[in-house]
Write a protein that holds these residues in place. Structure first.
Motif, PDB file in Angstrom:
ATOM      1  N   THR A  53      -4.911   6.174  -4.539  1.00 39.81           N
ATOM      2  CA  THR A  53      -5.637   5.508  -3.463  1.00 39.81           C
ATOM      3  C   THR A  53      -5.080   5.916  -2.099  1.00 39.81           C
ATOM      4  O   THR A  53      -5.446   5.332  -1.092  1.00 39.81           O
ATOM      5  CB  THR A  53      -5.548   3.977  -3.612  1.00 39.81           C
ATOM      6  N   TRP A  54      -4.209   6.880  -2.060  1.00 35.52           N
ATOM      7  CA  TRP A  54      -3.620   7.355  -0.822  1.00 35.52           C
ATOM      8  C   TRP A  54      -3.717   8.876  -0.770  1.00 35.52           C
ATOM      9  O   TRP A  54      -4.032   9.529  -1.751  1.00 35.52           O
ATOM     10  CB  TRP A  54      -2.163   6.905  -0.686  1.00 35.52           C
ATOM     11  N   PRO A  71      -4.202   4.397  15.643  1.00 35.45           N
ATOM     12  CA  PRO A  71      -4.393   2.998  15.237  1.00 35.45           C
ATOM     13  C   PRO A  71      -5.172   2.815  13.927  1.00 35.45           C
ATOM     14  O   PRO A  71      -5.061   1.771  13.301  1.00 35.45           O
ATOM     15  CB  PRO A  71      -5.169   2.389  16.417  1.00 35.45           C
ATOM     16  N   LEU A  72      -5.931   3.817  13.496  1.00 38.16           N
ATOM     17  CA  LEU A  72      -6.710   3.686  12.260  1.00 38.16           C
ATOM     18  C   LEU A  72      -6.030   4.303  11.043  1.00 38.16           C
ATOM     19  O   LEU A  72      -6.576   4.248   9.949  1.00 38.16           O
ATOM     20  CB  LEU A  72      -8.099   4.314  12.447  1.00 38.16           C
ATOM     21  N   VAL A  73      -4.859   4.873  11.249  1.00 32.80           N
ATOM     22  CA  VAL A  73      -4.155   5.534  10.156  1.00 32.80           C
ATOM     23  C   VAL A  73      -2.923   4.723   9.787  1.00 32.80           C
ATOM     24  O   VAL A  73      -2.117   4.381  10.639  1.00 32.80           O
ATOM     25  CB  VAL A  73      -3.740   6.973  10.556  1.00 32.80           C
ATOM     26  N   ASN A  74      -2.793   4.409   8.537  1.00 30.65           N
ATOM     27  CA  ASN A  74      -1.621   3.698   8.035  1.00 30.65           C
ATOM     28  C   ASN A  74      -0.694   4.749   7.424  1.00 30.65           C
ATOM     29  O   ASN A  74      -0.759   5.033   6.232  1.00 30.65           O
ATOM     30  CB  ASN A  74      -2.039   2.661   6.990  1.00 30.65           C
ATOM     31  N   ALA A  75       0.134   5.363   8.269  1.00 36.97           N
ATOM     32  CA  ALA A  75       0.977   6.478   7.831  1.00 36.97           C
ATOM     33  C   ALA A  75       2.444   6.082   7.838  1.00 36.97           C
ATOM     34  O   ALA A  75       2.887   5.289   8.660  1.00 36.97           O
ATOM     35  CB  ALA A  75       0.761   7.680   8.745  1.00 36.97           C
ATOM     36  N   ARG A  76       3.165   6.656   6.887  1.00 36.44           N
ATOM     37  CA  ARG A  76       4.622   6.524   6.887  1.00 36.44           C
ATOM     38  C   ARG A  76       5.200   7.881   6.520  1.00 36.44           C
ATOM     39  O   ARG A  76       4.613   8.642   5.758  1.00 36.44           O
ATOM     40  CB  ARG A  76       5.102   5.453   5.916  1.00 36.44           C
ATOM     41  N   LEU A  77       6.333   8.197   7.126  1.00 38.35           N
ATOM     42  CA  LEU A  77       6.975   9.477   6.859  1.00 38.35           C
ATOM     43  C   LEU A  77       7.783   9.384   5.570  1.00 38.35           C
ATOM     44  O   LEU A  77       8.435   8.374   5.307  1.00 38.35           O
ATOM     45  CB  LEU A  77       7.879   9.873   8.017  1.00 38.35           C
ATOM     46  N   CYS A  85       4.809   7.786  -3.380  1.00 41.58           N
ATOM     47  CA  CYS A  85       4.075   6.607  -3.837  1.00 41.58           C
ATOM     48  C   CYS A  85       4.308   5.459  -2.841  1.00 41.58           C
ATOM     49  O   CYS A  85       5.443   5.143  -2.510  1.00 41.58           O
ATOM     50  CB  CYS A  85       4.557   6.217  -5.229  1.00 41.58           C
ATOM     51  N   PRO A  86       3.240   4.852  -2.324  1.00 34.08           N
ATOM     52  CA  PRO A  86       3.403   3.783  -1.343  1.00 34.08           C
ATOM     53  C   PRO A  86       4.216   2.599  -1.893  1.00 34.08           C
ATOM     54  O   PRO A  86       4.174   2.326  -3.096  1.00 34.08           O
ATOM     55  CB  PRO A  86       1.964   3.349  -1.050  1.00 34.08           C
ATOM     56  N   PRO A  87       4.930   1.911  -1.020  1.00 34.41           N
ATOM     57  CA  PRO A  87       5.712   0.747  -1.445  1.00 34.41           C
ATOM     58  C   PRO A  87       4.832  -0.274  -2.173  1.00 34.41           C
ATOM     59  O   PRO A  87       3.704  -0.538  -1.763  1.00 34.41           O
ATOM     60  CB  PRO A  87       6.246   0.171  -0.126  1.00 34.41           C
TER      61      PRO A  87
END
Length: 92
Positions: A53-54, A71-77, A85-87
């Motif tokens: 889903t990412w 502002p529309l992107v939920n990004a993490r380095l 894999c997202p938290p």
């Protein structure tokens, strides 16, 4: 070529108009982008496995910093040695 956990991929050179016509009935909807795509100069890469889903994106530090500020992107380095894999999500 083999990517990820030894899965076979077929790399095809195509433009965005072509790529958006190849997928119908896909989990992410008709016209979903390919699982892996990048420009001819290989200056960036986007990868989204069929059941994720990412989307993973690789590129210059400036490009990634711009994504983080959008502002529309939920990004993490994520570092190269870190699982993307997202938290809160786990791999089966």
């Amino acid at each position: 070529m083999s990517l990820y956990w030894g899965w076979s991929y077929l790399l095809v050179e195509a433009g965005p108009e072509q790529a958006l016509t190849w997928r119908t009935g896909h989990l992410r909807g008709d016209g979903a982008l390919p699982d892996l795509f990048f420009p001819a100069d290989r200056s960036w890469l986007a990868s989204a496995l069929w059941d994720d889903t990412w989307t993973d994106i690789g590129g210059s530090a400036d490009m990634l910093a711009g994504l983080r500020r959008h502002p529309l992107v939920n990004a993490r380095l994520v570092s190269l040695d870190e699982d993307a894999c997202p938290p809160g999500l786990t791999r089966d």
